[in-house]
Design an enzyme around this catalytic site. Structure first.
Site, mmCIF file in Angstrom:
data_model
loop_
_atom_site.group_PDB
_atom_site.id
_atom_site.type_symbol
_atom_site.label_atom_id
_atom_site.label_comp_id
_atom_site.label_asym_id
_atom_site.label_seq_id
_atom_site.Cartn_x
_atom_site.Cartn_y
_atom_site.Cartn_z
ATOM 1 N N HIS A 64 0.884 -1.168 -0.031
ATOM 2 C CA HIS A 64 -0.018 0.087 0.057
ATOM 3 C C HIS A 64 0.843 1.064 -0.006
ATOM 4 O O HIS A 64 2.063 1.274 0.678
ATOM 5 C CB HIS A 64 -0.876 0.002 1.258
ATOM 6 C CG HIS A 64 -2.172 -0.938 1.112
ATOM 7 N ND1 HIS A 64 -2.994 -1.360 2.198
ATOM 8 C CD2 HIS A 64 -2.745 -1.228 -0.073
ATOM 9 C CE1 HIS A 64 -3.960 -1.980 1.625
ATOM 10 N NE2 HIS A 64 -4.061 -2.014 0.461
ATOM 11 N N ASP A 66 1.092 4.140 1.181
ATOM 12 C CA ASP A 66 1.461 4.849 2.822
ATOM 13 C C ASP A 66 2.734 4.118 3.314
ATOM 14 O O ASP A 66 3.140 4.643 4.353
ATOM 15 C CB ASP A 66 0.500 5.098 3.415
ATOM 16 C CG ASP A 66 -0.604 3.895 3.865
ATOM 17 O OD1 ASP A 66 -0.707 2.886 3.046
ATOM 18 O OD2 ASP A 66 -0.812 3.656 5.172
ATOM 19 N N HIS A 142 -4.744 -8.124 6.767
ATOM 20 C CA HIS A 142 -5.011 -6.878 6.378
ATOM 21 C C HIS A 142 -5.711 -7.230 4.881
ATOM 22 O O HIS A 142 -5.942 -8.489 4.753
ATOM 23 C CB HIS A 142 -3.738 -6.140 6.085
ATOM 24 C CG HIS A 142 -4.024 -4.763 5.787
ATOM 25 N ND1 HIS A 142 -4.906 -3.856 6.344
ATOM 26 C CD2 HIS A 142 -3.207 -3.836 5.009
ATOM 27 C CE1 HIS A 142 -4.785 -2.595 5.907
ATOM 28 N NE2 HIS A 142 -3.972 -2.551 5.015
ATOM 29 N N HIS A 290 -0.092 5.218 13.149
ATOM 30 C CA HIS A 290 -0.847 5.137 11.886
ATOM 31 C C HIS A 290 -2.258 5.481 12.141
ATOM 32 O O HIS A 290 -3.407 4.858 11.853
ATOM 33 C CB HIS A 290 -1.089 3.338 11.635
ATOM 34 C CG HIS A 290 -1.294 3.109 10.112
ATOM 35 N ND1 HIS A 290 -2.766 2.903 9.796
ATOM 36 C CD2 HIS A 290 -0.714 3.052 8.940
ATOM 37 C CE1 HIS A 290 -2.828 2.950 8.569
ATOM 38 N NE2 HIS A 290 -1.571 2.743 7.683
HETATM 39 ZN ZN LIG Z 1 -1.241 1.789 6.045
HETATM 40 ZN ZN LIG Z 2 -2.560 -0.952 4.246
#
Ligand SMILES: [Zn+2]
Ligand SMILES: [Zn+2]
Length: 332
Positions: A64, A66, A142, A290
């Protein structure tokens, strides 16, 4: 013998004022591990005086943006600075396409080799080690394939109390056994001095066998320190077992309790769930981060987490957490 965690970024997917996306550097005795590499990671390293050249291992939890979009800039800078040292990147299989793209577009003239170590385990597995430090990776829960990491000092060899050496006339082989963590056992009978076979004394010198327990004659000179990184993930039952007893646990806490439905939908955790993992795992300290960009004030995360696990720290850009070396004799 330092063990320092530097927080480069604490944001989640969407940009937030005064925050950078996920990236951290763990410095274990001068060896640097970069853990995730969100946008701006290299700028944050400059700000915190962290030298790029000392990073030999990069951990990417998942693909991902980020957690990844800072990597191209960093690799490019390493190349411009004339790096020649081998670089390890620990990342899921999907990262190979990303690396291939980077190398095809920007890799020309780069003087160092990048080795992608593909993560594909179902439970914690060792992925890297040196003489004194080791790293494990384990799966998280996730929306896409995601992994967590444990970086820890190896158990040091035992030291043997001097008084035991003189009291029992311990031989070199017996001392070596105690250093490995074993007991010394001498069978009953007359003592005839060290055996040629194993260097232990053959007999106890009495009608009873003699046991010299490791727990009394030896001690570990210091407690090995450990760090576990869990981002991004929904809670799942095995996780607290996998990170049991670590000295410092990082656990994502994207949402407060009020948005727990969002956490379920996006496979993230709330601050409370991060704290429950820390409590159930019996860790020494928890650091959370986060944060959802909806919250400019992060105190709500600290309030909710510390109500379950008091020894919680809020991750913040530029924060450095040092884990001191605890030498024998230990306080508890
Ligand atoms: Zn993340
Ligand atoms: Zn993520």
């Amino acid at each position: 013998m330092n063990f320092d965690l530097s927080i480069l970024g604490t944001a989640s997917a969407l940009p937030a004022m005064n925050r950078y996306p996920s990236a951290q550097v763990l410095d274990v005795r001068g060896r640097l591990f970069l853990i995730d590499c969100g946008e701006g990671a290299q700028m944050q390293m400059r700000r915190m005086s962290i030298p790029y050249a000392r990073i030999d291992n990069i951990c990417i939890s998942h693909i991902h943006g980020d957690h990844l979009f800072g990597l191209f800039g960093l690799l490019s800078t390493m190349s411009m600075l004339g790096r020649t040292a081998h670089l390890n990147i620990f990342a899921p299989a999907a990262f190979s396409k990303v690396l291939k793209f980077y190398l095809s577009m920007f890799g020309e003239g780069s003087g160092f080799e990048i080795e992608h170590h593909v993560l594909a385990m179902k439970s914690p597995e060792k992925v890297w080690e040196s003489k004194s430090v080791e790293m494990l990776a384990f799966p998280l829960d996730h929306r896409i394939e995601t992994y967590g990491f444990i970086i820890r000092e190896k158990m040091p060899a035992f030291n043997v109390h001097k008084e035991y050496i003189s009291r029992y006339g311990l031989t070199l082989a017996e001392i070596a056994a105690l250093k490995r963590g074993e007991d010394v056992v001498r069978p009953a009978g007359e003592d005839t001095g060290p055996s040629l076979a194993n260097g232990f004394r053959h007999f106890s010198g009495t009608s009873e066998p003699l046991v010299i327990p490791n727990s009394e004659a030896a001690y570990i000179p210091y407690r090995p320190r450990s760090y576990a990184y869990c981002s991004d993930t929904a809670p799942f039952p095995e996780l607290h077992e996998w990170v049991r007893g670590v000295t410092l646990l990082y656990h994502e806490s994207t949402f407060p309790d009020a948005l727990s439905d969002m956490a379920v939908k996006t496979h993230h955790s709330t601050a409370r769930q991060a704290a429950e993992c820390a409590r159930d795992a019996g860790v020494s300290r928890l650091v959370i981060g986060h944060y959802s960009s909806r919250f400019s004030d992060t105190r709500i995360f600290l309030k909710e987490a510390s109500s379950v696990f008091p020894d919680t720290i809020l991750a913040a850009e530029g924060l450095k957490i040092s884990v001191p070396l605890e030498k024998w004799p230990f306080s508890k």
